[in-house]
Structure formats: C-alpha cells, structure tokens
Design a protein around this motif. Structure first.
Motif, PDB file in Angstrom:
ATOM      1  N   SER A 183       0.840  -1.188   0.000  1.00 45.29           N
ATOM      2  CA  SER A 183       0.000   0.000   0.000  1.00 45.29           C
ATOM      3  C   SER A 183       0.876   1.239   0.000  1.00 45.29           C
ATOM      4  N   CYS A 184       0.360   2.300  -0.590  1.00 45.35           N
ATOM      5  CA  CYS A 184       1.067   3.583  -0.606  1.00 45.35           C
ATOM      6  C   CYS A 184       0.034   4.672  -0.303  1.00 45.35           C
ATOM      7  N   ALA A 185       0.142   5.239   0.881  1.00 47.62           N
ATOM      8  CA  ALA A 185      -0.772   6.301   1.288  1.00 47.62           C
ATOM      9  C   ALA A 185      -0.193   7.646   0.880  1.00 47.62           C
ATOM     10  N   ARG A 227      -3.950   8.482 -15.550  1.00 47.56           N
ATOM     11  CA  ARG A 227      -5.079   9.280 -15.067  1.00 47.56           C
ATOM     12  C   ARG A 227      -6.424   8.623 -15.355  1.00 47.56           C
ATOM     13  N   THR A 228      -6.473   7.792 -16.397  1.00 48.17           N
ATOM     14  CA  THR A 228      -7.738   7.136 -16.732  1.00 48.17           C
ATOM     15  C   THR A 228      -7.922   5.839 -15.947  1.00 48.17           C
ATOM     16  N   GLY A 229      -6.891   5.463 -15.205  1.00 45.90           N
ATOM     17  CA  GLY A 229      -6.941   4.200 -14.480  1.00 45.90           C
ATOM     18  C   GLY A 229      -6.371   3.035 -15.253  1.00 45.90           C
ATOM     19  N   SER A 230      -5.809   3.307 -16.416  1.00 49.58           N
ATOM     20  CA  SER A 230      -5.223   2.243 -17.213  1.00 49.58           C
ATOM     21  C   SER A 230      -3.858   1.858 -16.660  1.00 49.58           C
ATOM     22  N   PRO A 231      -3.611   0.560 -16.490  1.00 49.96           N
ATOM     23  CA  PRO A 231      -2.351   0.121 -15.927  1.00 49.96           C
ATOM     24  C   PRO A 231      -1.318  -0.202 -17.000  1.00 49.96           C
ATOM     25  N   SER A 283      -3.617  -0.982  -8.429  1.00 55.83           N
ATOM     26  CA  SER A 283      -4.933  -0.361  -8.326  1.00 55.83           C
ATOM     27  C   SER A 283      -4.832   0.878  -7.457  1.00 55.83           C
ATOM     28  N   LYS A 284      -5.846   1.717  -7.556  1.00 64.52           N
ATOM     29  CA  LYS A 284      -5.820   2.977  -6.812  1.00 64.52           C
ATOM     30  C   LYS A 284      -7.200   3.256  -6.254  1.00 64.52           C
ATOM     31  N   ASP A 285      -7.254   3.652  -5.003  1.00 64.18           N
ATOM     32  CA  ASP A 285      -8.496   4.060  -4.363  1.00 64.18           C
ATOM     33  C   ASP A 285      -8.422   5.575  -4.192  1.00 64.18           C
ATOM     34  N   ASN A 286      -9.096   6.302  -5.083  1.00 68.09           N
ATOM     35  CA  ASN A 286      -9.011   7.763  -5.046  1.00 68.09           C
ATOM     36  C   ASN A 286      -9.620   8.336  -3.772  1.00 68.09           C
ATOM     37  N   LEU A 305      -2.574   3.935  -3.163  1.00 68.81           N
ATOM     38  CA  LEU A 305      -2.188   3.077  -4.280  1.00 68.81           C
ATOM     39  C   LEU A 305      -1.853   1.695  -3.738  1.00 68.81           C
ATOM     40  N   TYR A 306      -2.202   0.671  -4.481  1.00 67.51           N
ATOM     41  CA  TYR A 306      -1.946  -0.703  -4.048  1.00 67.51           C
ATOM     42  C   TYR A 306      -1.168  -1.468  -5.114  1.00 67.51           C
TER      43      TYR A 306
END
Length: 127
Positions: free
Chosen positions: A21-23, A53-57, A70-73, A78-79
């Motif tokens: 995780s990255c806070a 920015r679009t969530g594309s990995p 993945s990212k929880d805005n 960030l995970y």
C-alpha cells in the motif's frame, strides 16, 4: 508537501502473495500518475507497474499476470497486489507519483517522469 508512505513489505516463500500500500497526502491523487518501482541490491531502480489518469495500468513484462496495480481515489491510496512471488522479486519497493503534467503511456515506467517518491518497503522472497 507531498508525502508517500509505503507499507506491506514482508518476507515470504516463493509462490506466496503480498499486498503493498502507498498512502498519499499533500495532494489529491485522482488526477495523478502513480507507479511502483523496485530496486534490488546492486541493480538500477526499475518500473514494476503504473497507472495513468484514466486508471489504465502498465506492467513490466517480468510481473505481468502476477502483479495488479490499483488505486483508491477516495482513500488517496495506491496498491500493488503481488501473487506467485519469485526470489527475483526481492527488492525494495518504492511508490512514486506525479501530477500537473501528462506522461505518455510508454513512459509510465520511467523513473525520471516521477517527482514524488516514498521511502520504500522491503520485499524478500525466499526459495
């Protein structure tokens, strides 16, 4: 001031799983680029996975199919889900972020594109 704090690193057996995780604090991550890099002793830092920015990995070939970014805005977090870990995945893992300027997709795993970095979390995989 932007701060990135990684957690979740550990020592595991080959074939095991971990979730890093990255806070993020100091800015809103919803419009940013974020990525995971790693650095093993004596080796250069390399990009592992990034999300635009679009969530594309985007994934490095060595981890594609095993790692998921993945990212929880809402949580500004960030995970990196890592499965089927191998001894060669052993490294210090760093979270990175950038904002305010676009990053071309093919440069998402380039270290020089990121201005903000965390301190790292250690992942050790034993055979």
């Amino acid at each position: 001031q932007v701060q990135l704090v990684e957690s979740g690193g550990d020592s595991v057996q080959a074939g095991g799983s971990l979730r890093l995780s990255c806070a993020a604090s100091g800015y809103t991550s919803s419009n940013d680029y974020m990525a995971w890099f790693r650095q093993a002793p004596g080796k250069a830092r390399e990009g592992v996975a990034a999300i635009d920015r679009t969530g594309s990995p985007r994934y490095a070939p060595s981890v594609r199919g095993r790692f998921t970014i993945s990212k929880d805005n809402a949580k500004n977090t960030l995970y990196l889900e890592m499965n089927n870990l191998k001894p060669e995945d052993t490294a210090m893992y760093y979270c990175a972020a950038d904002s305010g300027r676009p990053i071309d997709w093919f440069l998402l795993l380039a270290t020089f594109k990121y201005r903000y970095w965390g301190q790292g979390t250690q992942v050790t995989v034993s055979s």
